[in-house]
Design a protein around this motif. Sequence first.
Motif, PDB file in Angstrom:
ATOM      1  N   ASP A  50       0.832  -1.208   0.000  1.00  0.00           N
ATOM      2  CA  ASP A  50       0.000   0.000   0.000  1.00  0.00           C
ATOM      3  C   ASP A  50       0.862   1.251   0.000  1.00  0.00           C
ATOM      4  OD1 ASP A  50      -2.275  -1.493  -0.003  1.00  0.00           O
ATOM      5  OD2 ASP A  50      -2.991  -0.853   1.966  1.00  0.00           O
ATOM      6  N   ARG A  87      -7.165   3.558 -12.725  1.00  0.00           N
ATOM      7  CA  ARG A  87      -7.834   2.911 -11.596  1.00  0.00           C
ATOM      8  C   ARG A  87      -7.005   3.036 -10.322  1.00  0.00           C
ATOM      9  NH1 ARG A  87      -9.105  -0.902 -15.687  1.00  0.00           N
ATOM     10  NH2 ARG A  87      -7.328  -2.219 -15.075  1.00  0.00           N
ATOM     11  N   ALA A  88      -5.685   2.814 -10.439  1.00  0.00           N
ATOM     12  CA  ALA A  88      -4.809   2.931  -9.271  1.00  0.00           C
ATOM     13  C   ALA A  88      -4.766   4.375  -8.776  1.00  0.00           C
ATOM     14  CB  ALA A  88      -3.404   2.446  -9.630  1.00  0.00           C
ATOM     15  N   ARG A  90      -7.091   6.709  -9.111  1.00  0.00           N
ATOM     16  CA  ARG A  90      -8.353   7.068  -8.464  1.00  0.00           C
ATOM     17  C   ARG A  90      -8.501   6.401  -7.102  1.00  0.00           C
ATOM     18  NH1 ARG A  90     -14.193   7.492 -11.534  1.00  0.00           N
ATOM     19  NH2 ARG A  90     -15.327   8.459  -9.799  1.00  0.00           N
ATOM     20  N   ALA A  91      -7.978   5.183  -6.964  1.00  0.00           N
ATOM     21  CA  ALA A  91      -8.050   4.490  -5.679  1.00  0.00           C
ATOM     22  C   ALA A  91      -7.294   5.244  -4.593  1.00  0.00           C
ATOM     23  CB  ALA A  91      -7.495   3.072  -5.823  1.00  0.00           C
TER      24      ALA A  91
END
Length: 288
Positions: A50, A87-88, A90-91
């Motif tokens: 993370d 996608r990454a 925005r996550a």
Amino acid sequence: MITELNRLIDLVESHLSDEIDLARLSADLGTTEYHLRRMFSSLAGMPLSDYVRRRRMTVAATDIVAGDPALDVAVRYGYGSAEAFGRAFRAVHGSRPADVRTHGGPLRSQPRLRFRLTVEGSSPMDTRITDRPAVRLVGHAARVPLIHEGVNPHIQAHVASLPADEHARLKALGNTEPAGLLQVSTDVDPDYTEGSELTYLHGVAVDAGTHAPEDLDVIEVPAGAWVVFRSSGAYPAVLQETYAASATEWFPSNPWRLRPGPSIVAVLERADDFSTATTELWLPVERA
């Protein structure tokens, strides 16, 4: 351990655009990837994976705001397509690269971590090291999600589903340390990610020569060293605090490191309503 973790942070920064060879770094630091991941997640409060993703997206946001094409930025940071990168992105940030390019935000930046030693440990930890022969952990197993704080309702439901007389049968089977009814966690994600699945076993320890009944699950545990932390107080809060203190206080101060294997909680005494308990936390270790 603090020095090793800060070298890991430096390596992350120098490899934001490519893969990190964590196994090689661990060997260079004289430790193991398993121990390094577990200590990082315990001290940083997040998995290493993370942190790497958040740092990449933090730096990538600067390139997006500067006007670099999304595909170029995606390739720069190891993504095969602009869609996967989006996608990454925005996550982490909660907004699309196009929105950030237009409005400059919103952005959720991940600062670079730096581990520092603080003076703690004013209260001594009740700890012992023991070498144990191979044992078998026998009981009833289930796959459950990892929950860091509070009672795990999935474990609670699993134990509650067992007939009342089954606890007595299990306790009668136990014939070696750790003694009594045990809470066993194994197959845990090395990053200790909240919500990841692990195998939980409610059972007892028997010596390697003891035959396990056919209706019980078995975890074979090889011989090795264990660190045992004893604690008493509000349950499960004090036990969870003890687990955290093992990472923040005990491991940085002692020449031992975690090795793969189950973590075991032995409940020695408890109140009728389980609001308080005396427990032993067993963690498999090896000399650092």
